[in-house]
Write an enzyme that holds these catalytic residues in place. Structure first.
Site, short mmCIF file in Angstrom:
data_model
loop_
_atom_site.label_atom_id
_atom_site.label_comp_id
_atom_site.label_asym_id
_atom_site.label_seq_id
_atom_site.Cartn_x
_atom_site.Cartn_y
_atom_site.Cartn_z
N LYS A 1 0.86 -1.19 0.00
CA LYS A 1 0.00 0.00 0.00
C LYS A 1 0.89 1.23 0.00
CE LYS A 1 -4.46 0.86 0.17
NZ LYS A 1 -5.60 0.02 -0.23
N TRP B 1 -20.48 4.27 -5.67
CA TRP B 1 -21.08 4.37 -7.02
C TRP B 1 -21.34 2.99 -7.63
CZ3 TRP B 1 -18.03 3.05 -11.45
CH2 TRP B 1 -18.61 3.36 -12.70
N GLY C 1 -20.64 6.92 1.97
CA GLY C 1 -19.69 7.30 0.94
C GLY C 1 -20.42 7.69 -0.34
N PHE C 2 -19.67 8.32 -1.25
CA PHE C 2 -20.26 8.67 -2.55
C PHE C 2 -19.22 8.57 -3.66
CE2 PHE C 2 -18.55 13.00 -3.41
CZ PHE C 2 -17.92 13.25 -2.21
N ASP D 1 -6.91 4.25 -4.68
CA ASP D 1 -7.61 4.08 -3.41
C ASP D 1 -8.29 5.43 -3.19
OD1 ASP D 1 -7.69 2.07 -0.92
OD2 ASP D 1 -7.50 4.06 -0.07
O1 2IT Z 1 -8.14 -1.47 -0.98
C1 2IT Z 1 -7.98 -1.97 -2.09
O2 2IT Z 1 -8.07 -3.19 -2.29
C2 2IT Z 1 -7.67 -1.08 -3.21
N1 2IT Z 1 -7.57 0.12 -3.00
C3 2IT Z 1 -7.44 -1.62 -4.59
C4 2IT Z 1 -6.06 -2.13 -4.74
C5 2IT Z 1 -5.68 -2.55 -6.13
O3 2IT Z 1 -4.50 -2.88 -6.30
O4 2IT Z 1 -6.51 -2.59 -7.03
#
Ligand code: 2IT
Length: 445
Positions: free
Chosen positions: A125, A242, A236-237, A165
């Protein structure tokens, strides 16, 4: 033998001031500690110490110029947590609340989520404390360029593959990929969530929201119930909310709430038309981080500063932020007769809220299972990039559906308790953990 209290005390000593990371580890530990204590191989291999320590972390400075010509400085990070089953994979979050601890919690969760997808992806991440709110398009572009100028040193299509993200959508992925290509002179699958004309997978924008509804549909069916006609609250939006609104409507349920940092919307007619879904995209693209204009546009009710968890619904889907649903919210939902809670944000519910749902035998789908559809389609994007071809929407959607169903099965098989209650938290953690831990045994230290 591990004792949870001692293990957590040592973890806190080693990782001070990182409460979200500590929370994420503690929740996984509750589920897997017996599995580990009953397996001499896991014990000998010091699996818990090793799986809770990131392989490596990069921290860098991001300098950029705002529209007034003033220099700005932000922090940039990439946490490469565990690559036992595949290249590091996980999104980038741009949000002012981002700290190293936030990204360690998200990277840790990502290990098990990615394992659950059945695809070969490790956990990682990254992100920045950059605040996209109110920024112009050219400020976003300059920030992304500068961020990638540093990040590109540490990533690659077979090493570490970031994606979006919170605060990082298709526009940001475009700017980031543009800079990567400029610096490295290569067109590869180094990022996912790319545009469909330049290597992206169809269905990736929808995948997290669609996936959580496919998962929810399996949960409901497992309880001999029908998804059709369910009244749903969503928070959330953004991108996830969505996709969730679209798929819930297509499956015959009615989403009556969405929310933003400014409050929540109650739309008794349902967030169920193309016009409303398109409007959500516009709200997000505005970078203003408010949901109130939706109420004015569609004649819905707006509740400033409130969360949607006081509404009487059959199913609740937190789709916004970590710890957005606390114990008091959980109590309100249970008191008003909620039948299922599907956490779609990463660690969207506090530990005591999760435990309250479980104590009350409410089927509770944890984020790392329910929201895995996003990264699953990222994995499918990597496959398409590696093969230099692209699949149709139908093909990707079918695969996504299959993966969400497999994740559900894994939860049922590892999480069914003697009284028949399916503890999806335990199921997801154990299933996700075992695959990674077994790979770590195979690979040695
Ligand atoms: O929390 C998650 O799984 C994401 N933000 C997507 C991560 C990704 O590599 O598609």
């Amino acid at each position: 033998m591990y004792n949870k209290k001692d293990f957590m005390a040592e973890l806190e000593r080693k990782n001070p001031s990182e409460p979200e990371f500590i929370q994420a580890v503690s929740e996984v530990l509750d589920s897997v500690i017996d599995v580990v204590n009953n397996d001499p191989e896991y014990l000998d291999a010091k699996i818990l110490e090793r799986i809770t320590e990131p392989d490596r972390i990069f921290m860098f400075k991001v300098e950029w110029e705002d529209d007034n010509g003033e220099l700005q400085v932000n922090k940039g990070y990439r946490v490469q947590f565990n690559n036992s089953i595949g290249p590091y994979k996980g999104g980038l979050r741009f949000h002012p609340s981002v700290t190293l601890g936030t990204l360690k919690f998200l990277g840790f969760e990502q290990i098990f989520k990615n394992s659950l997808t059945t695809l070969p992806m490790g956990g990682g991440k990254g992100g920045s404390d950059f605040n996209p709110k109110g920024k112009s398009d050219s400020e976003i572009l300059r920030f992304c360029r500068s961020f990638m100028t540093e990040l590109q040193k540490y990533i690659g299509p077979d090493t570490d593959v970031p994606a979006g993200d919170i605060g990082v959508g298709s526009r940001e992925i475009g700017y980031l990929y543009g800079q990567y290509k400029r610096l490295r002179v290569e067109n590869t699958g180094v990022l996912t969530g790319k545009g469909r004309n330049w290597g992206g997978s169809l269905i990736r924008p929808e995948a997290t929201g669609y996936g959580t509804m496919y998962f929810a549909d399996r949960v409901v069916k497992e309880h001999n119930d029908t998804f059709e006609g369910k009244r749903i609250s969503i928070s959330g939006f953004g991108n996830v909310a969505w996709g969730a609104c679209i798929k819930a409507s297509q499956l015959g349920a009615k989403v009556v709430t969405i929310s933003g940092p400014d409050g929540y919307i109650l739309d008794e007619e349902g967030v169920s038309t193309q016009e409303k879904w398109d409007y959500m995209l516009e709200l997000r693209a505005s970078n203003n981080d408010v949901v109130k204009p939706y109420a004015e546009e569609f004649g819905a009710k707006f509740f400033p500063g409130e969360k949607p968890w006081g509404e009487k619904v059959d199913m609740a889907f937190p789709c916004a932020f970590q710890n957005e649903l606390g114990l008091e919210d959980a109590k309100k939902l249970v008191a008003s007769g909620v039948k299922y809670v599907i956490e779609t944000s990463n660690m969207g519910c506090s530990t005591d809220a999760v435990n309250y749902f479980i104590e009350n035998k409410i089927p509770f789908g944890p984020g790392k299972a329910a929201n895995a559809g996003g990264v699953a389609v990222s994995g499918l994007e990597m496959s398409q990039n590696a093969m230099k071809l692209s699949w149709s929407s139908e093909e990707v959607d079918e695969k996504l559906k299959g993966i969400m169903s497999d994740i559900h099965e894994a939860c049922v098989s590892e999480g069914t308790e003697p009284d028949g209650y399916i503890n999806y938290v335990k199921g997801a953690n154990i299933a996700g953990f075992k695959k990674v831990a077994d790979a770590m045994l195979d690979l040695g230290y």
